[in-house]
Design a protein around this motif. Structure first.
Motif, PDB file in Angstrom:
ATOM      1  N   LYS A 116      28.237   3.665  21.605  1.00 17.51           N
ATOM      2  CA  LYS A 116      28.625   3.191  20.372  1.00 17.51           C
ATOM      3  C   LYS A 116      27.546   3.508  19.155  1.00 17.51           C
ATOM      4  CE  LYS A 116      31.540  -0.659  21.866  1.00 17.51           C
ATOM      5  NZ  LYS A 116      31.549  -2.229  21.963  1.00 17.51           N
ATOM      6  N   ASN A 117      26.280   3.637  19.603  1.00 19.45           N
ATOM      7  CA  ASN A 117      25.178   3.911  18.758  1.00 19.45           C
ATOM      8  C   ASN A 117      25.238   5.339  18.629  1.00 19.45           C
ATOM      9  OD1 ASN A 117      24.261   1.388  18.728  1.00 19.45           O
ATOM     10  ND2 ASN A 117      22.774   1.577  20.324  1.00 19.45           N
ATOM     11  N   TYR A 118      25.547   6.224  19.637  1.00 21.43           N
ATOM     12  CA  TYR A 118      25.520   7.573  19.014  1.00 21.43           C
ATOM     13  C   TYR A 118      26.756   8.056  18.116  1.00 21.43           C
ATOM     14  CZ  TYR A 118      21.655   8.368  22.400  1.00 21.43           C
ATOM     15  OH  TYR A 118      20.485   8.608  22.932  1.00 21.43           O
ATOM     16  N   GLU A 119      27.849   7.387  18.536  1.00 23.52           N
ATOM     17  CA  GLU A 119      29.200   7.656  17.573  1.00 23.52           C
ATOM     18  C   GLU A 119      28.771   7.237  16.397  1.00 23.52           C
ATOM     19  OE1 GLU A 119      32.138   5.563  19.671  1.00 23.52           O
ATOM     20  OE2 GLU A 119      32.509   7.307  21.271  1.00 23.52           O
ATOM     21  N   SER A 120      28.358   6.059  16.094  1.00 28.89           N
ATOM     22  CA  SER A 120      27.899   5.577  14.741  1.00 28.89           C
ATOM     23  C   SER A 120      26.880   6.377  14.141  1.00 28.89           C
ATOM     24  CB  SER A 120      27.384   3.992  14.774  1.00 28.89           C
ATOM     25  OG  SER A 120      26.176   4.065  15.336  1.00 28.89           O
ATOM     26  N   LEU A 147      26.231   9.456  14.743  1.00 28.66           N
ATOM     27  CA  LEU A 147      27.301  10.872  14.693  1.00 28.66           C
ATOM     28  C   LEU A 147      28.060  10.725  13.354  1.00 28.66           C
ATOM     29  CD1 LEU A 147      27.715  13.672  15.730  1.00 28.66           C
ATOM     30  CD2 LEU A 147      29.763  12.538  17.200  1.00 28.66           C
ATOM     31  N   ALA A 148      28.854   9.585  12.949  1.00 29.04           N
ATOM     32  CA  ALA A 148      29.612   9.416  12.025  1.00 29.04           C
ATOM     33  C   ALA A 148      28.557   9.400  10.822  1.00 29.04           C
ATOM     34  CB  ALA A 148      30.499   8.027  12.009  1.00 29.04           C
ATOM     35  N   LYS A 149      27.494   8.676  10.775  1.00 26.37           N
ATOM     36  CA  LYS A 149      26.709   8.867   9.777  1.00 26.37           C
ATOM     37  C   LYS A 149      26.128  10.295   9.348  1.00 26.37           C
ATOM     38  CE  LYS A 149      24.750   3.996  10.225  1.00 26.37           C
ATOM     39  NZ  LYS A 149      23.628   3.284  10.859  1.00 26.37           N
ATOM     40  N   ILE A 150      25.903  10.926  10.408  1.00 25.79           N
ATOM     41  CA  ILE A 150      25.327  12.161  10.355  1.00 25.79           C
ATOM     42  C   ILE A 150      26.524  13.209   9.922  1.00 25.79           C
ATOM     43  CG2 ILE A 150      24.762  14.491  11.678  1.00 25.79           C
ATOM     44  CD1 ILE A 150      22.798  12.649  13.449  1.00 25.79           C
ATOM     45  N   GLU A 151      27.730  13.033   9.987  1.00 23.75           N
ATOM     46  CA  GLU A 151      28.687  13.676   9.330  1.00 23.75           C
ATOM     47  C   GLU A 151      28.951  13.192   7.928  1.00 23.75           C
ATOM     48  OE1 GLU A 151      32.308  13.205  11.693  1.00 23.75           O
ATOM     49  OE2 GLU A 151      31.340  14.149  13.377  1.00 23.75           O
ATOM     50  N   ASP A 152      28.602  12.005   7.709  1.00 23.51           N
ATOM     51  CA  ASP A 152      28.752  11.445   6.191  1.00 23.51           C
ATOM     52  C   ASP A 152      27.573  12.236   5.432  1.00 23.51           C
ATOM     53  OD1 ASP A 152      31.085   9.931   6.855  1.00 23.51           O
ATOM     54  OD2 ASP A 152      30.073   8.055   7.026  1.00 23.51           O
ATOM     55  N   GLU A 153      26.407  12.046   6.112  1.00 26.21           N
ATOM     56  CA  GLU A 153      25.415  12.771   5.339  1.00 26.21           C
ATOM     57  C   GLU A 153      25.356  14.283   5.185  1.00 26.21           C
ATOM     58  OE1 GLU A 153      21.701  11.800   7.269  1.00 26.21           O
ATOM     59  OE2 GLU A 153      21.816   9.566   7.288  1.00 26.21           O
ATOM     60  N   ALA A 154      26.083  14.971   6.236  1.00 27.94           N
ATOM     61  CA  ALA A 154      26.286  16.252   6.007  1.00 27.94           C
ATOM     62  C   ALA A 154      27.310  16.537   4.918  1.00 27.94           C
ATOM     63  CB  ALA A 154      26.649  16.981   7.259  1.00 27.94           C
ATOM     64  N   ASN A 155      28.255  15.878   4.787  1.00 29.32           N
ATOM     65  CA  ASN A 155      29.319  15.929   3.902  1.00 29.32           C
ATOM     66  C   ASN A 155      28.790  15.601   2.510  1.00 29.32           C
ATOM     67  OD1 ASN A 155      31.459  16.700   5.639  1.00 29.32           O
ATOM     68  ND2 ASN A 155      32.121  14.483   6.013  1.00 29.32           N
ATOM     69  N   GLN A 156      27.890  14.584   2.405  1.00 27.60           N
ATOM     70  CA  GLN A 156      27.037  14.184   1.231  1.00 27.60           C
ATOM     71  C   GLN A 156      26.442  15.330   0.683  1.00 27.60           C
ATOM     72  OE1 GLN A 156      28.192  11.747  -0.832  1.00 27.60           O
ATOM     73  NE2 GLN A 156      26.872  12.626  -2.262  1.00 27.60           N
ATOM     74  N   ILE A 157      25.514  16.181   1.636  1.00 25.34           N
ATOM     75  CA  ILE A 157      24.734  16.968   1.299  1.00 25.34           C
ATOM     76  C   ILE A 157      25.482  18.204   0.828  1.00 25.34           C
ATOM     77  CG2 ILE A 157      23.096  18.883   2.441  1.00 25.34           C
ATOM     78  CD1 ILE A 157      21.970  16.677   3.957  1.00 25.34           C
ATOM     79  N   LEU A 158      26.501  18.679   1.461  1.00 29.58           N
ATOM     80  CA  LEU A 158      27.368  19.597   1.119  1.00 29.58           C
ATOM     81  C   LEU A 158      28.058  19.480  -0.289  1.00 29.58           C
ATOM     82  CD1 LEU A 158      29.343  20.812   4.332  1.00 29.58           C
ATOM     83  CD2 LEU A 158      27.696  21.932   3.173  1.00 29.58           C
ATOM     84  N   VAL A 178      27.350  -1.239  30.697  1.00 30.07           N
ATOM     85  CA  VAL A 178      27.097  -2.040  29.354  1.00 30.07           C
ATOM     86  C   VAL A 178      26.102  -1.381  28.348  1.00 30.07           C
ATOM     87  CG1 VAL A 178      26.450  -4.006  28.247  1.00 30.07           C
ATOM     88  CG2 VAL A 178      27.963  -4.158  30.120  1.00 30.07           C
ATOM     89  N   GLU A 179      25.117  -0.697  29.206  1.00 31.97           N
ATOM     90  CA  GLU A 179      24.086  -0.232  28.100  1.00 31.97           C
ATOM     91  C   GLU A 179      24.790   1.238  27.839  1.00 31.97           C
ATOM     92  OE1 GLU A 179      20.541   0.306  30.343  1.00 31.97           O
ATOM     93  OE2 GLU A 179      20.258  -1.968  30.336  1.00 31.97           O
ATOM     94  N   ALA A 180      25.328   1.722  28.666  1.00 34.08           N
ATOM     95  CA  ALA A 180      25.835   3.252  28.343  1.00 34.08           C
ATOM     96  C   ALA A 180      26.903   3.008  27.319  1.00 34.08           C
ATOM     97  CB  ALA A 180      26.496   3.733  29.475  1.00 34.08           C
ATOM     98  N   ILE A 181      27.835   1.969  27.412  1.00 34.01           N
ATOM     99  CA  ILE A 181      28.804   1.726  26.189  1.00 34.01           C
ATOM    100  C   ILE A 181      28.131   1.294  24.911  1.00 34.01           C
ATOM    101  CG2 ILE A 181      30.509   0.103  25.582  1.00 34.01           C
ATOM    102  CD1 ILE A 181      31.486   0.062  28.505  1.00 34.01           C
ATOM    103  N   GLU A 182      26.942   0.634  25.124  1.00 37.25           N
ATOM    104  CA  GLU A 182      26.267   0.543  23.925  1.00 37.25           C
ATOM    105  C   GLU A 182      25.585   1.598  23.337  1.00 37.25           C
ATOM    106  OE1 GLU A 182      25.515  -2.054  20.953  1.00 37.25           O
ATOM    107  OE2 GLU A 182      26.542  -2.550  22.932  1.00 37.25           O
ATOM    108  N   LEU A 183      25.071   2.399  24.149  1.00 36.87           N
ATOM    109  CA  LEU A 183      24.524   3.821  23.405  1.00 36.87           C
ATOM    110  C   LEU A 183      25.667   4.668  23.181  1.00 36.87           C
ATOM    111  CD1 LEU A 183      21.858   4.441  26.440  1.00 36.87           C
ATOM    112  CD2 LEU A 183      21.591   4.073  24.172  1.00 36.87           C
TER     113      LEU A 183
END
Length: 185
Positions: free
Chosen positions: A81-85, A87-98, A74-79
């Motif tokens: 999900k956190n990492y995926e979110s 990562l998505a935020k990082i990709e959005d930030e990278a796209n915004q920076i670009l 359960v903790e691994a699944i939660e982690l």
């Protein structure tokens, strides 16, 4: 034990009796029953009790391991999900920076082009001013030369009265003396 077996057989040989219950047989049965109970009690205490305790502890340990594994899952699944979110935020930030960087680059490009145009315009204006100054200088020089030529011609015309052919010869001579001069307007 052999005696009780023989007793049972001998009792069975008597007519009308299948099993003979005499005192000796009952005593032997009680003795065997007591010995069996002692053996069962000893085996229970020495083998069965520790074995069941071991199995119970093992069962509890396995249940605990399963619970821990489920919690870890359960903790691994939660982690995940956190990492995926993240990562998505990082990709959005990278796209915004670009996107911001591209916009800044376009603005800077426009600014550089504008500055280059202004500089080219200044250079062109300066070149035109220099050309005008040079034209004025050349005009002044030409005026001076024309004055000199006119003075020379006038002095030659005055000093000698010449006819038209002589005058044309003199003009040709003067032009040759001056060399090939371009007349600018």
């Amino acid at each position: 034990m052999n005696t009780s077996f023989i007793t049972v057989l001998s009792a069975a040989t008597e007519p009308g009796r299948i099993i003979g219950f005499d005192v000796q047989l009952l005593f032997d049965l009680a003795e065997q029953w007591f010995a069996t109970m002692v053996i069962v009690f000893i085996l229970y205490k020495l083998l069965f009790k520790p074995a069941t305790d071991f199995l119970d502890k093992r069962k509890v340990g396995i249940a605990k391991n399963i619970d821990d594994a489920n919690k870890s899952k359960v903790e691994a699944i939660e982690l995940k999900k956190n990492y995926e979110s993240k990562l998505a935020k990082i990709e959005d930030e990278a796209n915004q920076i670009l996107k911001d960087t591209r916009a800044k680059a376009l603005l800077r490009e426009e600014q550089i082009i504008k500055e280059a145009k202004e500089e080219a315009e200044n250079i062109k204006r300066k070149a035109l001013d220099d050309i005008k100054l040079e034209q004025e200088r050349i005009k002044d020089e030409l005026k001076k030369e024309m004055i000199e030529v006119s003075t020379i011609m006038a002095s030659k015309f005055v000093s000698a009265s010449i006819d038209e052919t002589k005058q044309n010869e003199m003009i040709d001579d003067i032009i040759k003396e001056m060399g090939d001069v371009q007349w600018l307007s």
